[in-house]
Design a protein around this motif. Structure first.
Motif, PDB file in Angstrom:
ATOM      1  N   GLN A 183       0.398   5.852  -0.269  1.00  0.00           N
ATOM      2  CA  GLN A 183      -0.507   6.983  -0.121  1.00  0.00           C
ATOM      3  C   GLN A 183      -0.439   7.861  -1.368  1.00  0.00           C
ATOM      4  O   GLN A 183       0.624   8.040  -1.952  1.00  0.00           O
ATOM      5  CB  GLN A 183      -0.137   7.806   1.112  1.00  0.00           C
TER       6      GLN A 183
ATOM      7  N   GLU B  89       1.012  12.371  -6.646  1.00  0.00           N
ATOM      8  CA  GLU B  89      -0.189  12.890  -7.289  1.00  0.00           C
ATOM      9  C   GLU B  89      -0.254  12.396  -8.737  1.00  0.00           C
ATOM     10  O   GLU B  89       0.139  13.105  -9.668  1.00  0.00           O
ATOM     11  CB  GLU B  89      -0.196  14.415  -7.258  1.00  0.00           C
TER      12      GLU B  89
ATOM     13  N   HIS C 252      -5.416  12.910  -3.961  1.00  0.00           N
ATOM     14  CA  HIS C 252      -6.472  12.955  -4.971  1.00  0.00           C
ATOM     15  C   HIS C 252      -6.740  14.402  -5.379  1.00  0.00           C
ATOM     16  O   HIS C 252      -6.318  15.348  -4.696  1.00  0.00           O
ATOM     17  CB  HIS C 252      -7.751  12.310  -4.397  1.00  0.00           C
TER      18      HIS C 252
ATOM     19  N   ASP D  33       0.822  -1.206   0.000  1.00  0.00           N
ATOM     20  CA  ASP D  33       0.000   0.000   0.000  1.00  0.00           C
ATOM     21  C   ASP D  33       0.855   1.255   0.000  1.00  0.00           C
ATOM     22  O   ASP D  33       1.900   1.311   0.655  1.00  0.00           O
ATOM     23  CB  ASP D  33      -0.908   0.007   1.232  1.00  0.00           C
TER      24      ASP D  33
ATOM     25  N   ASN E 288      -7.642  15.417  -0.774  1.00  0.00           N
ATOM     26  CA  ASN E 288      -7.494  14.446   0.307  1.00  0.00           C
ATOM     27  C   ASN E 288      -6.519  13.341  -0.077  1.00  0.00           C
ATOM     28  O   ASN E 288      -6.358  13.012  -1.265  1.00  0.00           O
ATOM     29  CB  ASN E 288      -8.854  13.816   0.650  1.00  0.00           C
ATOM     30  N   GLU E 289      -5.888  12.758   0.955  1.00  0.00           N
ATOM     31  CA  GLU E 289      -4.982  11.631   0.720  1.00  0.00           C
ATOM     32  C   GLU E 289      -5.725  10.314   0.912  1.00  0.00           C
ATOM     33  O   GLU E 289      -6.524  10.172   1.840  1.00  0.00           O
ATOM     34  CB  GLU E 289      -3.785  11.694   1.680  1.00  0.00           C
ATOM     35  N   TYR E 290      -5.423   9.370   0.029  1.00  0.00           N
ATOM     36  CA  TYR E 290      -6.050   8.058   0.092  1.00  0.00           C
ATOM     37  C   TYR E 290      -4.978   6.983   0.000  1.00  0.00           C
ATOM     38  O   TYR E 290      -3.824   7.251  -0.335  1.00  0.00           O
ATOM     39  CB  TYR E 290      -7.052   7.885  -1.055  1.00  0.00           C
ATOM     40  N   THR E 291      -5.413   5.749   0.300  1.00  0.00           N
ATOM     41  CA  THR E 291      -4.510   4.607   0.210  1.00  0.00           C
ATOM     42  C   THR E 291      -4.818   3.799  -1.044  1.00  0.00           C
ATOM     43  O   THR E 291      -5.990   3.541  -1.352  1.00  0.00           O
ATOM     44  CB  THR E 291      -4.661   3.691   1.440  1.00  0.00           C
ATOM     45  N   GLY E 292      -3.781   3.422  -1.750  1.00  0.00           N
ATOM     46  CA  GLY E 292      -3.917   2.561  -2.920  1.00  0.00           C
ATOM     47  C   GLY E 292      -2.931   1.416  -2.828  1.00  0.00           C
ATOM     48  O   GLY E 292      -2.003   1.445  -2.009  1.00  0.00           O
TER      49      GLY E 292
ATOM     50  N   ASP F 208      -9.376  15.916  -5.062  1.00  0.00           N
ATOM     51  CA  ASP F 208     -10.236  16.586  -4.082  1.00  0.00           C
ATOM     52  C   ASP F 208      -9.448  17.153  -2.909  1.00  0.00           C
ATOM     53  O   ASP F 208     -10.016  17.708  -1.967  1.00  0.00           O
ATOM     54  CB  ASP F 208     -11.330  15.645  -3.579  1.00  0.00           C
TER      55      ASP F 208
ATOM     56  N   SER G 279      -7.139   1.495  -6.487  1.00  0.00           N
ATOM     57  CA  SER G 279      -7.763   2.182  -5.351  1.00  0.00           C
ATOM     58  C   SER G 279      -9.261   2.258  -5.596  1.00  0.00           C
ATOM     59  O   SER G 279      -9.701   2.765  -6.638  1.00  0.00           O
ATOM     60  CB  SER G 279      -7.187   3.584  -5.171  1.00  0.00           C
ATOM     61  N   SER G 280     -10.027   1.699  -4.666  1.00  0.00           N
ATOM     62  CA  SER G 280     -11.496   1.725  -4.731  1.00  0.00           C
ATOM     63  C   SER G 280     -12.034   1.175  -6.043  1.00  0.00           C
ATOM     64  O   SER G 280     -13.010   1.701  -6.610  1.00  0.00           O
ATOM     65  CB  SER G 280     -12.007   3.156  -4.511  1.00  0.00           C
TER      66      SER G 280
END
Length: 290
Positions: A147, A270, A150, A145, A154-158, A152, A195-196
């Protein structure tokens, strides 16, 4: 009647004696194993291709991924720094195929292990007795994983899948439940990011994957082979008369091992800004004997 009882007792004694003679565990003849375990350490020193400490390249940024599993295609013990690649004690060679054209690692038949898990266990009788100072590991795949930032804000995990082997034939692979059909060979540096449920894939530049080899001058490795080399602190001795399993832990440095080109100089990955992955190579290897 007494004679009959005597015969029965005699037969029982013979059967018990035969059972004890064939019980390897009671005679201490159970064969011991060489066990190879994996470890991923984000605090371990960050090394370059020559095995020297290095910083992140100017213009790039990096982070330490949370590696969940890894695969290797080759493991070799080397007696000395002058031992050429392939002339040491080769204890493991993974499956390969020409299904995709050129010879390649067969991803569907690969072996995987996670942090502090056993990757390989073989009888010590299959390992040539001797003293070994170095270990070489040809890495094939790693998954973990990371970080990312995005659009938007915000930081997300992929999850990143990194194919770091010299060449890999992939029919398909699954990343967090998302199945990616490939059906071809992929050279070192092929990657996929999920991611998602959203998946993207790409290819790092040729020769960009870091492969630390402190024996660069005395025992070079082929370009693109991803054979990481590490030194035992006190060596590894196999006598051939071991009474216990020999456990070797291969500790790989994940210290800022995921690296990309910066577009926005904020130290955050990014992909939406066009920041490109340039390096996914593990940053060093320290083998130890437990």
């Amino acid at each position: 009647m007494n004679v009959f009882k005597l015969l029965v007792c005699s037969c029982l004694i013979v059967l018990i004696s035969c059972s004890e003679d064939n019980d390897d565990s009671s005679s201490g003849a159970v064969e011991k194993n060489l066990i190879i375990k994996l470890k991923f350490d984000p605090t371990q020193e960050r090394l370059g291709n020559l095995g020297e400490p290095v910083s992140v390249e100017v213009g790039n940024a990096a982070q330490s991924p949370n590696v969940s599993k890894m695969s290797a295609n080759y493991i070799e013990f080397a007696p000395s720094a002058l031992t050429a690649l392939g002339t040491g004690e080769i204890i493991f060679e993974g499956a390969e195929t020409t299904e995709g054209g050129a010879r390649a690692i067969h991803f569907q038949n690969a072996i995987f292990a996670g942090h502090n898990e056993t990757f390989l266990s073989i009888p010590l009788s299959q390992v040539r007795a001797g003293h070994y100072e170095w270990v070489r590991v040809s890495l094939a795949y790693q998954e973990g994983d990371i970080q990312f930032l995005h659009t938007d804000g915000n930081e997300y995990t992929g999850t990143l899948a990194s194919f770091v082997g010299y060449n890999t034939y992939i029919s398909e692979f699954s990343l967090n439940g998302s199945v990616l059909p490939v059906n071809s060979n992929k050279l070192q540096g092929f990657w996929a990011f999920e991611s998602s449920g959203f998946v993207v894939e790409g290819q790092a530049p040729e020769g960009a994957t870091t492969v630390p080899n402190p024996l660069f001058n005395s025992s070079p490795i082929p370009q693109g082979s991803c054979v990481v080399t590490g030194e035992f602190e006190n060596g590894l001795t196999i006598s051939g008369e071991e009474t216990e399993d020999v456990v070797v832990t291969l500790s790989f440095s994940t210290n800022t091992s995921f690296e990309w080109t910066e577009v926005n100089n904020d130290g955050k990955y990014e992909p939406s800004a066009g920041e490109q992955v340039v390096d996914m190579g593990l940053r060093g290897l320290i083998p130890s004997v437990d």
